[in-house]
Design a protein around this motif. Structure first.
Motif, PDB file in Angstrom:
ATOM      1  N   UNK B 172       0.864  -1.175   0.000  1.00  0.00           N
ATOM      2  CA  UNK B 172       0.000   0.000   0.000  1.00  0.00           C
ATOM      3  C   UNK B 172       0.908   1.236   0.000  1.00  0.00           C
ATOM      4  N   UNK B 173       0.694   2.097  -1.007  1.00  0.00           N
ATOM      5  CA  UNK B 173       1.504   3.317  -1.050  1.00  0.00           C
ATOM      6  C   UNK B 173       1.128   4.232   0.110  1.00  0.00           C
ATOM      7  N   UNK B 174       2.144   4.944   0.592  1.00  0.00           N
ATOM      8  CA  UNK B 174       1.830   5.938   1.602  1.00  0.00           C
ATOM      9  C   UNK B 174       1.442   7.250   0.915  1.00  0.00           C
ATOM     10  N   UNK B 175       0.772   8.095   1.645  1.00  0.00           N
ATOM     11  CA  UNK B 175       0.418   9.417   1.143  1.00  0.00           C
ATOM     12  C   UNK B 175       0.794  10.448   2.189  1.00  0.00           C
ATOM     13  N   UNK B 176       0.321  11.655   1.964  1.00  0.00           N
ATOM     14  CA  UNK B 176       0.696  12.728   2.867  1.00  0.00           C
ATOM     15  C   UNK B 176      -0.534  13.214   3.629  1.00  0.00           C
ATOM     16  N   UNK B 177      -0.326  13.630   4.864  1.00  0.00           N
ATOM     17  CA  UNK B 177      -1.395  14.211   5.667  1.00  0.00           C
ATOM     18  C   UNK B 177      -1.003  15.652   5.980  1.00  0.00           C
ATOM     19  N   UNK B 178      -1.884  16.569   5.573  1.00  0.00           N
ATOM     20  CA  UNK B 178      -1.634  17.989   5.831  1.00  0.00           C
ATOM     21  C   UNK B 178      -2.834  18.566   6.554  1.00  0.00           C
ATOM     22  N   UNK B 179      -2.673  19.739   7.169  1.00  0.00           N
ATOM     23  CA  UNK B 179      -3.857  20.404   7.731  1.00  0.00           C
ATOM     24  C   UNK B 179      -4.892  20.639   6.632  1.00  0.00           C
ATOM     25  N   UNK B 180      -6.167  20.565   7.008  1.00  0.00           N
ATOM     26  CA  UNK B 180      -7.262  20.621   6.044  1.00  0.00           C
ATOM     27  C   UNK B 180      -7.176  21.862   5.134  1.00  0.00           C
ATOM     28  N   UNK B 181      -6.684  22.967   5.700  1.00  0.00           N
ATOM     29  CA  UNK B 181      -6.681  24.215   4.923  1.00  0.00           C
ATOM     30  C   UNK B 181      -5.365  24.466   4.200  1.00  0.00           C
ATOM     31  N   UNK B 182      -4.508  23.483   4.154  1.00  0.00           N
ATOM     32  CA  UNK B 182      -3.243  23.680   3.442  1.00  0.00           C
ATOM     33  C   UNK B 182      -3.484  23.591   1.935  1.00  0.00           C
ATOM     34  N   UNK B 183      -2.642  24.268   1.185  1.00  0.00           N
ATOM     35  CA  UNK B 183      -2.828  24.315  -0.268  1.00  0.00           C
ATOM     36  C   UNK B 183      -2.826  22.931  -0.883  1.00  0.00           C
ATOM     37  N   UNK B 184      -1.993  22.035  -0.373  1.00  0.00           N
ATOM     38  CA  UNK B 184      -1.882  20.696  -0.946  1.00  0.00           C
ATOM     39  C   UNK B 184      -3.194  19.934  -0.842  1.00  0.00           C
ATOM     40  N   UNK B 185      -4.015  20.314   0.113  1.00  0.00           N
ATOM     41  CA  UNK B 185      -5.273  19.607   0.317  1.00  0.00           C
ATOM     42  C   UNK B 185      -6.237  19.804  -0.831  1.00  0.00           C
ATOM     43  N   UNK B 186      -5.969  20.816  -1.669  1.00  0.00           N
ATOM     44  CA  UNK B 186      -6.885  21.086  -2.790  1.00  0.00           C
ATOM     45  C   UNK B 186      -6.536  20.276  -4.031  1.00  0.00           C
ATOM     46  N   UNK B 187      -5.454  19.518  -3.962  1.00  0.00           N
ATOM     47  CA  UNK B 187      -4.998  18.748  -5.129  1.00  0.00           C
ATOM     48  C   UNK B 187      -5.445  17.289  -5.019  1.00  0.00           C
ATOM     49  N   UNK B 188      -5.493  16.622  -6.185  1.00  0.00           N
ATOM     50  CA  UNK B 188      -5.839  15.192  -6.209  1.00  0.00           C
ATOM     51  C   UNK B 188      -4.683  14.364  -5.661  1.00  0.00           C
ATOM     52  N   UNK B 189      -3.472  14.646  -6.195  1.00  0.00           N
ATOM     53  CA  UNK B 189      -2.249  13.978  -5.763  1.00  0.00           C
ATOM     54  C   UNK B 189      -1.222  15.051  -5.442  1.00  0.00           C
ATOM     55  N   UNK B 190      -0.292  14.716  -4.571  1.00  0.00           N
ATOM     56  CA  UNK B 190       0.621  15.725  -4.062  1.00  0.00           C
ATOM     57  C   UNK B 190       2.060  15.351  -4.375  1.00  0.00           C
ATOM     58  N   UNK B 191       2.775  16.273  -5.020  1.00  0.00           N
ATOM     59  CA  UNK B 191       4.210  16.071  -5.176  1.00  0.00           C
ATOM     60  C   UNK B 191       4.904  16.553  -3.915  1.00  0.00           C
ATOM     61  N   UNK B 192       5.942  15.880  -3.460  1.00  0.00           N
ATOM     62  CA  UNK B 192       6.595  16.253  -2.202  1.00  0.00           C
ATOM     63  C   UNK B 192       6.995  17.711  -2.160  1.00  0.00           C
ATOM     64  N   UNK B 193       7.443  18.236  -3.277  1.00  0.00           N
ATOM     65  CA  UNK B 193       7.908  19.617  -3.244  1.00  0.00           C
ATOM     66  C   UNK B 193       6.813  20.582  -2.810  1.00  0.00           C
ATOM     67  N   UNK B 194       5.560  20.216  -3.025  1.00  0.00           N
ATOM     68  CA  UNK B 194       4.476  21.107  -2.675  1.00  0.00           C
ATOM     69  C   UNK B 194       4.335  21.271  -1.163  1.00  0.00           C
ATOM     70  N   UNK B 195       5.084  20.425  -0.415  1.00  0.00           N
ATOM     71  CA  UNK B 195       5.014  20.503   1.039  1.00  0.00           C
ATOM     72  C   UNK B 195       6.079  21.426   1.602  1.00  0.00           C
ATOM     73  N   UNK B 196       6.795  22.082   0.697  1.00  0.00           N
ATOM     74  CA  UNK B 196       7.875  22.973   1.142  1.00  0.00           C
ATOM     75  C   UNK B 196       7.346  23.961   2.177  1.00  0.00           C
TER      76      UNK B 196
END
Lengths: 306, 306
Positions: B172-196
């Motif tokens: 099972x691939x892992x994913x990322x958990x961010x606060x609900x209002x973080x920009x990454x939360x608006x995307x379907x999939x998240x590239x690591x760099x977006x967590x900068x």
DNA sequence: TAGGCTGATGCTGAAATGGTATCAGAAGGG
DNA sequence: CCCTTCTGATACCATTTCAGCATCAGCCTA
């Protein structure tokens, strides 16, 4: 499925198993059991063959319980403890400190000296269950001879059978019970003739034929031949009938209080007043260990009569 | 006083005793036991010698229990019945229908597929006691190898030991958990760099070194080198720290709901996203019969994987 | 009085048991 | 690396134990 007792299961198997389960080592367990290790190994192998599953996972570096082995050890511990308890209790029963004593008695006994004896017995043997039953003397002797009860407190000379042990306790003259307001109640002692006009409230002759006959003989010798009134099936009923004015009855002094304030008890005046032979009897072959304690209580109360 | 097991008391003595006590006849009891009467007589004699008192009054016209014999018979009946019960239960344990199964698991397992598997197991083996404990994967493998537990549901490839049986369940691939209002939360999939800008809320490396390293390697390949934030001792704590804005963390999809509505889970976008190897493992030598039932439940859920 | 029953006992061959010596594998220490 | 020591299992042997048969002794009934 075969039951355990059909496969040669024995306590030494279980004992060996528990020792190994406790020590988790064949050698130590064998030592504890004062047994050589190979013998212990065979016990466990046999037990495993009997129950049909492995009890220990064992290899060259040790011994561990299997899951069913653990279940067996856990379940067996209380069972073996209870077995020990049971053997202890049976041993106490063998020593007379526990068990059961079946006693039959007459009303004449329970209403006079018997409570005192029973209390002494209970004090000496608190764990013994006393099974008490009131019976007429003739039935008591039959019950003792048949082994249905252990001992009897009667008011009738038991039949002279060699297998029957009899301890005479004391002899007690009977007296008369009349309504409180009868003329005889005003006297210290009563001659039978003074009861003229009253019916004799007797008891079924087969309850105690010797007493029945001796009472009538006494009356006859004293020149008194009372009309036979109602036959009371026990002394308490007889008392009730005296109160209602149906006549007079006879009783031993120790039981006179059964009649209550409505009646008066007076000793007879005359020669050959009938006596109640209070006796304690039991089968000589009776092995009940508690019986010896009861005999001791009786002898303590009535002196060292054989 | 010697104990019973020191005097050669055996079950066949007790069994013979109970048979005679029930039949009150040596011949009939012997018949019932499929034994010759002299043998039965000897059993009783031996038992009497062991316990030290007579169990039966017997003569040419019959057999009667003595008082201690009665006590023994009464006490023995439930004891022997419980012995039978105990043997039955142990047998059930040997068949895996009863007993105990010690299970350790990761949070990743209990928060996704494991409840389903456990429920299936409980349905199939309602009498088996499940001893459940949450552990980190590395400790789980240690516990299994040491025999402290029966099986483990881990998210780490177990060490390749021949004595360890491993059933791979799924990856099972892992994913990322961010606060609900973080920009990454608006995307379907998240590239690591977006967590900068966010710290990585990681976990103690020794919990699962392979995963730890592969996550950092993935980030590195993607050109992302996050600051290492607080080290959470479990995934639930990590989620809490995400909510408070301390950074982001990683988790498998099936456990993403642990964060609640304050967090958002998104799959990673990129090559070589780290995977959790969900595995079921146990010692090949483990004889616990209930383990086979658990393995069956696992295989039913995840297909016939060896 | 004979034949039924009760349980106890003596004898004998077979089976089971426990002990000694030994084996095989694994772990620990020098 | 070998030697010692631990684990439990096995082979063998002397002894004991055990079940069964035949019989005995006492009581009860017909």
């Amino acid at each position: 499925m075969l039951k355990w007792y059909q496969k040669g299961l024995e306590l030494h198997h279980l004992q060996s198993f528990m020792a190994v389960a406790h020590e988790l080592s064949f050698r130590r367990a064998a030592q504890e059991l004062h047994l050589a290790q190979p013998a212990l190994s065979r016990h466990i192998q046999q037990l495993e063959h009997i129950v049909g599953y492995r009890l220990f996972d064992r290899d060259t570096r040790g011994t561990r319980l299997t899951e069913p082995g653990l279940a067996l050890a856990d379940g067996l511990k209380p069972v073996l403890a209870e077995l020990g308890q049971t053997l202890r209790r049976a041993e106490e029963a063998a020593e007379g400190r526990r068990g059961r004593l079946r006693v039959v008695y007459s009303i004449a006994a329970i209403s006079s000296y018997l409570p005192e004896v029973l209390q002494a017995f209970r004090q000496r043997r608190p764990e013994v269950r006393l099974e008490l039953q009131e019976l007429e003397s003739a039935e008591q002797h039959a019950a003792v001879l048949a082994g249905r009860v252990d001992c009897a407190f009667t008011i009738m000379e038991p039949p002279a059978r060699p297998e029957l042990k009899v301890i005479p306790l004391f002899r007690e003259q009977i007296g008369v019970v009349v309504p409180r307001d009868h003329a005889a109640a005003r006297l210290e002692r009563v001659k039978p003739q003074m009861l003229a006009g009253l019916d004799y409230i007797s008891f079924p002759r087969h309850f105690n034929p010797r007493l029945y006959d001796s009472v009538l003989a006494f009356f006859h010798r004293e020149g008194f031949n009372p009309a036979l009134g109602p036959v009371a099936i026990n002394r308490i009923n007889a008392m009730g009938q005296v109160i209602t004015g149906s006549g007079f009855t006879t009783i031993n002094a120790a039981s006179a209080h059964l009649g209550g304030p409505g009646t008066a008890f007076r000793p007879f005046d005359g020669e050959g007043v009938p006596e109640l032979p209070h006796t304690f009897s039991y089968l000589a072959a009776n092995t009940n260990p508690t019986l010896q304690a009861m005999r001791a209580c009786v002898q303590e109360r009535f002196g060292g009569a054989a």
